[in-house]
Design a protein around this motif. Sequence first.
Motif, PDB file in Angstrom:
ATOM      1  N   MET A 312       0.824  -1.206   0.000  1.00 20.93           N
ATOM      2  CA  MET A 312       0.000   0.000   0.000  1.00 20.93           C
ATOM      3  C   MET A 312       0.865   1.265   0.000  1.00 20.93           C
ATOM      4  SD  MET A 312      -3.310   1.112   2.281  1.00 20.93           S
ATOM      5  CE  MET A 312      -4.486  -0.004   1.509  1.00 20.93           C
ATOM      6  N   LEU A 313       1.917   1.239   0.786  1.00 20.55           N
ATOM      7  CA  LEU A 313       2.807   2.412   0.809  1.00 20.55           C
ATOM      8  C   LEU A 313       3.401   2.647  -0.576  1.00 20.55           C
ATOM      9  CD1 LEU A 313       4.584   1.781   4.248  1.00 20.55           C
ATOM     10  CD2 LEU A 313       3.030   3.696   3.694  1.00 20.55           C
ATOM     11  N   ALA A 314       3.804   1.558  -1.258  1.00 17.73           N
ATOM     12  CA  ALA A 314       4.382   1.682  -2.604  1.00 17.73           C
ATOM     13  C   ALA A 314       3.339   2.219  -3.592  1.00 17.73           C
ATOM     14  CB  ALA A 314       4.918   0.327  -3.058  1.00 17.73           C
ATOM     15  N   ALA A 315       2.104   1.708  -3.476  1.00 18.27           N
ATOM     16  CA  ALA A 315       1.053   2.151  -4.397  1.00 18.27           C
ATOM     17  C   ALA A 315       0.698   3.621  -4.167  1.00 18.27           C
ATOM     18  CB  ALA A 315      -0.185   1.266  -4.240  1.00 18.27           C
ATOM     19  N   LEU A 316       0.695   4.035  -2.916  1.00 17.18           N
ATOM     20  CA  LEU A 316       0.432   5.453  -2.622  1.00 17.18           C
ATOM     21  C   LEU A 316       1.489   6.322  -3.302  1.00 17.18           C
ATOM     22  CD1 LEU A 316      -0.513   5.186   1.172  1.00 17.18           C
ATOM     23  CD2 LEU A 316      -2.006   6.067  -0.649  1.00 17.18           C
ATOM     24  N   GLU A 317       2.731   5.889  -3.148  1.00 21.17           N
ATOM     25  CA  GLU A 317       3.855   6.593  -3.762  1.00 21.17           C
ATOM     26  C   GLU A 317       3.654   6.708  -5.276  1.00 21.17           C
ATOM     27  OE1 GLU A 317       6.710   8.791  -3.049  1.00 21.17           O
ATOM     28  OE2 GLU A 317       6.603   7.354  -1.379  1.00 21.17           O
ATOM     29  N   ARG A 318       3.211   5.603  -5.862  1.00 28.77           N
ATOM     30  CA  ARG A 318       3.082   5.521  -7.314  1.00 28.77           C
ATOM     31  C   ARG A 318       1.880   6.325  -7.833  1.00 28.77           C
ATOM     32  NH1 ARG A 318       5.099   0.484  -7.421  1.00 28.77           N
ATOM     33  NH2 ARG A 318       3.099  -0.505  -7.020  1.00 28.77           N
ATOM     34  N   TYR A 319       0.749   6.239  -7.148  1.00 27.72           N
ATOM     35  CA  TYR A 319      -0.497   6.720  -7.763  1.00 27.72           C
ATOM     36  C   TYR A 319      -1.088   7.983  -7.144  1.00 27.72           C
ATOM     37  CZ  TYR A 319      -0.348   2.126  -9.907  1.00 27.72           C
ATOM     38  OH  TYR A 319       0.037   1.017 -10.610  1.00 27.72           O
ATOM     39  N   PHE A 320      -0.711   8.333  -5.928  1.00 24.59           N
ATOM     40  CA  PHE A 320      -1.393   9.482  -5.300  1.00 24.59           C
ATOM     41  C   PHE A 320      -0.779  10.790  -5.786  1.00 24.59           C
ATOM     42  CE2 PHE A 320      -4.518   8.798  -1.658  1.00 24.59           C
ATOM     43  CZ  PHE A 320      -5.068   7.700  -2.267  1.00 24.59           C
ATOM     44  N   PRO A 321      -1.618  11.820  -5.859  1.00 20.73           N
ATOM     45  CA  PRO A 321      -1.138  13.088  -6.410  1.00 20.73           C
ATOM     46  C   PRO A 321      -0.043  13.715  -5.528  1.00 20.73           C
ATOM     47  CG  PRO A 321      -3.331  13.345  -5.462  1.00 20.73           C
ATOM     48  CD  PRO A 321      -3.028  11.878  -5.464  1.00 20.73           C
ATOM     49  N   GLU A 322       0.790  14.471  -6.182  1.00 19.67           N
ATOM     50  CA  GLU A 322       1.819  15.207  -5.460  1.00 19.67           C
ATOM     51  C   GLU A 322       1.168  16.088  -4.383  1.00 19.67           C
ATOM     52  OE1 GLU A 322       5.507  17.968  -6.904  1.00 19.67           O
ATOM     53  OE2 GLU A 322       4.551  16.674  -8.417  1.00 19.67           O
ATOM     54  N   GLY A 323       1.877  16.215  -3.270  1.00 20.99           N
ATOM     55  CA  GLY A 323       1.320  17.021  -2.189  1.00 20.99           C
ATOM     56  C   GLY A 323       0.534  16.195  -1.183  1.00 20.99           C
ATOM     57  N   SER A 324       0.267  14.901  -1.525  1.00 24.69           N
ATOM     58  CA  SER A 324      -0.366  14.015  -0.537  1.00 24.69           C
ATOM     59  C   SER A 324       0.678  13.633   0.505  1.00 24.69           C
ATOM     60  CB  SER A 324      -0.857  12.718  -1.210  1.00 24.69           C
ATOM     61  OG  SER A 324      -1.686  12.982  -2.308  1.00 24.69           O
ATOM     62  N   HIS A 325       0.209  13.437   1.742  1.00 23.78           N
ATOM     63  CA  HIS A 325       1.097  12.945   2.801  1.00 23.78           C
ATOM     64  C   HIS A 325       0.443  11.755   3.473  1.00 23.78           C
ATOM     65  CE1 HIS A 325       3.637  16.427   2.399  1.00 23.78           C
ATOM     66  NE2 HIS A 325       2.559  17.192   2.423  1.00 23.78           N
ATOM     67  N   TRP A 326       1.256  10.822   3.901  1.00 22.38           N
ATOM     68  CA  TRP A 326       0.679   9.685   4.638  1.00 22.38           C
ATOM     69  C   TRP A 326       1.669   9.198   5.679  1.00 22.38           C
ATOM     70  CZ3 TRP A 326       1.339   9.730  -0.714  1.00 22.38           C
ATOM     71  CH2 TRP A 326       2.463   9.041  -1.187  1.00 22.38           C
ATOM     72  N   THR A 327       1.085   8.465   6.663  1.00 22.85           N
ATOM     73  CA  THR A 327       1.915   7.928   7.746  1.00 22.85           C
ATOM     74  C   THR A 327       2.608   6.642   7.286  1.00 22.85           C
ATOM     75  OG1 THR A 327      -0.009   6.767   8.621  1.00 22.85           O
ATOM     76  CG2 THR A 327       0.472   8.936   9.545  1.00 22.85           C
ATOM     77  N   HIS A 328       3.659   6.259   8.024  1.00 27.11           N
ATOM     78  CA  HIS A 328       4.428   5.046   7.714  1.00 27.11           C
ATOM     79  C   HIS A 328       4.406   4.125   8.926  1.00 27.11           C
ATOM     80  CE1 HIS A 328       5.669   7.928   4.698  1.00 27.11           C
ATOM     81  NE2 HIS A 328       6.060   6.900   3.968  1.00 27.11           N
ATOM     82  N   PRO A 329       3.316   3.370   9.070  1.00 26.57           N
ATOM     83  CA  PRO A 329       3.110   2.581  10.289  1.00 26.57           C
ATOM     84  C   PRO A 329       4.158   1.475  10.455  1.00 26.57           C
ATOM     85  CG  PRO A 329       1.116   2.666   8.958  1.00 26.57           C
ATOM     86  CD  PRO A 329       2.218   3.200   8.118  1.00 26.57           C
ATOM     87  N   GLU A 330       4.525   1.225  11.692  1.00 24.54           N
ATOM     88  CA  GLU A 330       5.406   0.094  12.000  1.00 24.54           C
ATOM     89  C   GLU A 330       4.606  -1.159  12.329  1.00 24.54           C
ATOM     90  OE1 GLU A 330       8.026   1.515  15.134  1.00 24.54           O
ATOM     91  OE2 GLU A 330       9.343   2.437  13.625  1.00 24.54           O
ATOM     92  N   GLY A 331       3.290  -1.056  12.282  1.00 20.78           N
ATOM     93  CA  GLY A 331       2.442  -2.203  12.588  1.00 20.78           C
ATOM     94  C   GLY A 331       0.976  -1.814  12.475  1.00 20.78           C
ATOM     95  N   GLY A 332       0.094  -2.696  12.949  1.00 20.95           N
ATOM     96  CA  GLY A 332      -1.334  -2.389  12.972  1.00 20.95           C
ATOM     97  C   GLY A 332      -2.019  -2.598  11.643  1.00 20.95           C
ATOM     98  N   LEU A 333      -3.077  -1.821  11.403  1.00 24.71           N
ATOM     99  CA  LEU A 333      -3.948  -2.072  10.256  1.00 24.71           C
ATOM    100  C   LEU A 333      -4.146  -0.874   9.333  1.00 24.71           C
ATOM    101  CD1 LEU A 333      -6.915  -3.959  12.032  1.00 24.71           C
ATOM    102  CD2 LEU A 333      -4.842  -4.946  11.069  1.00 24.71           C
ATOM    103  N   PHE A 334      -3.671   0.321   9.730  1.00 23.21           N
ATOM    104  CA  PHE A 334      -4.117   1.527   9.034  1.00 23.21           C
ATOM    105  C   PHE A 334      -2.996   2.459   8.581  1.00 23.21           C
ATOM    106  CE2 PHE A 334      -7.432   0.512  12.234  1.00 23.21           C
ATOM    107  CZ  PHE A 334      -8.423   0.108  11.357  1.00 23.21           C
ATOM    108  N   ILE A 335      -3.257   3.113   7.440  1.00 25.24           N
ATOM    109  CA  ILE A 335      -2.446   4.247   6.985  1.00 25.24           C
ATOM    110  C   ILE A 335      -3.394   5.455   6.919  1.00 25.24           C
ATOM    111  CG2 ILE A 335      -1.147   5.211   5.029  1.00 25.24           C
ATOM    112  CD1 ILE A 335      -0.325   2.289   4.344  1.00 25.24           C
TER     113      ILE A 335
END
Lengths: 404, 404
Positions: A312-335
């Motif tokens: 999911m992190l890779a896909a966000l990098e690939r497909y989400f528009p510039e200027g998007s920000h997201w968290t980088h979880p070390e565990g759990g279920l959510f971004i």
Amino acid sequence: MPVSSAEVRESMYNFARRMSLVGTSAVREILKVAGKPDVISFAGGLPAAETFPVSELARAHAELFAEEGRAAMQYSITEGWLPLREWIASRMRLKGIDADPSRVLITTGSQQGIDLVGKAFIDAGDKVLVESPSYLAALHSFSIYEASFVTVGSDEQGMNVDEVERILRKDRPKLIYTVPDFQNPCGTTLSLDRRKQLLQLAEKYRVPILEDDPYGELRYTGERVPSLAALDKSGTVIHLSTFSKTLSPGIRLGWAIASGEISHSLIVAKQSSDLHSNSISQRAVARMLQSFDYDGHVQSICALYRERCTAMLAALERYFPEGSHWTHPEGGLFIWVELPGGLNAAELLEEALARHVAFVPGAPFFAGSPRHNFMRLNFSDRPPEMIEVGIQRIGEIAKRRLGK
Amino acid sequence: MPVSSAEVRESMYNFARRMSLVGTSAVREILKVAGKPDVISFAGGLPAAETFPVSELARAHAELFAEEGRAAMQYSITEGWLPLREWIASRMRLKGIDADPSRVLITTGSQQGIDLVGKAFIDAGDKVLVESPSYLAALHSFSIYEASFVTVGSDEQGMNVDEVERILRKDRPKLIYTVPDFQNPCGTTLSLDRRKQLLQLAEKYRVPILEDDPYGELRYTGERVPSLAALDKSGTVIHLSTFSKTLSPGIRLGWAIASGEISHSLIVAKQSSDLHSNSISQRAVARMLQSFDYDGHVQSICALYRERCTAMLAALERYFPEGSHWTHPEGGLFIWVELPGGLNAAELLEEALARHVAFVPGAPFFAGSPRHNFMRLNFSDRPPEMIEVGIQRIGEIAKRRLGK
């Protein structure tokens, strides 16, 4: 049975109408649509069903009915089945929590733990300190007891504990609620320094901390941080956890660990809530755990979810528009994703549903003023290929809307 | 493992100390002592474990895990498993209640139904109209929502409905709570005329009635009286029932049936309480009921309890002191006894426990001023020979105390 796009569209309109409520009812609707089989859903917090130990639990039930069926089907004590509390206490001790079975209360999922703490501690008008954003169903539960909220911001290190003392002094909250490990919705983890600081403050101002820890076992990277309960020497922390993310949510078995006095209040609250949790599942799980490789099982879940999180992190990098920000979880279920350019996540969701992709807009997770440019993405319940497709679709919609 | 009399004595002293609280904590203590194997207990409300359909439920679980294990172990919807709600709706329709599955909410025992109604309807200071005496754990549950109580007396025909209108006009209660069939603790049944009158009053003053019906299936003599929900045409009644007394209390499965709007509020309240009830038990019970002779099973339970009820009534006649009065239940689990000559039931209990017999003193069942010369006797969980011995011992103690 695949849903027709007319069906999706109808649910979508219903959803949009109700979304104006910004609350759990709206999220219920999203989850209903998201549950349809041809929807790529990042909306729920569902563990992957392929991880459930079906045959082991089946065998435990068969033995249970053969050997102690009548006893298991009778009324039982509110505290819960002692062998299960013993297993939990010893597991918690491995994690540094000074737990003994008399302080373990079995709850009907850890959601009930939240509810019981609300019931025992919160009277109308009491304030609860929560992270902003925070777990929706906890906010809902406290609201039912007519709590008001004081909020503290958070970053990649979790709650901004520096802001807490001022609030404790000024607002005198009755309770601090936090999800320190892999927070819902953010996926972030409270740093060790902040944990120590938070605990000190709670002790100084004599405010109990409700540590909600449904995800703590699910760490994919980084070092384990001791729980607040493990750091606590003064009986300040009420620790909640659950089998929902490691064995099965359908069995509805969680637990609360608290100091003697608080524990007693929670038992009294639970007695009036449902007398006790399902005895058959309690006994079956206790039986299963006698011979089950729990650590190995948790490791295999972590391997699976690690791969999905990475995808999911890779896909966000690939497909989400510039200027998007997201968290980088070390565990759990959510971004947790922040959208650029004033994009509204609820509007984005309408289009996404029409393309059979679902997520939860971030607004209902804010106890204070809702912010509309956030979304919560769950990665545990879909394989990497579907994650890729779903994130691509959301990314395309977001880019098109930005282009307008 | 038999208890030593020292153990019984210690529990007794603990009990006596806590009994001064006159509340559920005290009753919890009584039930703990009463649960010891060599105590003849008339204290709990336990169904007889020999009636539990162990092998049928075991088979249903085995099939369930083989065919739908993963789905059963996953999160589910708050309303409950649809096939189970369908079965319940059709059973309720047989009893004249206009139930469809969309109005059936599965609860974690009917105790949770009481709690959810409290959660949805009662704010601090709201008044609840209850019978005097009434079901202890309902009083406890409403108290947690800071209800105050207005009480109506009762006789062998149940609640004195004649007194109700004055109270509705004067006190404007938010809710009427009643157990019309085989009331807990009295064992009495509300007459048809009074039911109609109560419903009319509730409609006139627009106050919902919470009809708690855990025992309705367990009728041993006399004619069935339609439930308030069956008489209701206006959506005034919330009807609660349960599988606890017919299949198993350990599975914690009950249900609430209410009008659409109320039903929606209960679902929202349940979501924050425990998300949903145990899915494995819900699905296993639904499977079992497809081929289970529920009517035949209920009849066999009734045959067993009828014999025990008759034995207890006969033993009371034989052994209790002159001037004692007791109810003559047509079903359910309890007989309610008024002791003569100012005898104090809690003091009697201390001596009874020393002779390994337990019951619940009546005081905590009174929402208003407690009355100390009453006791609740349960007859479902002990065979006639033990009932005879236990009632003889209590009778002897009572007579000796009267003689002093």
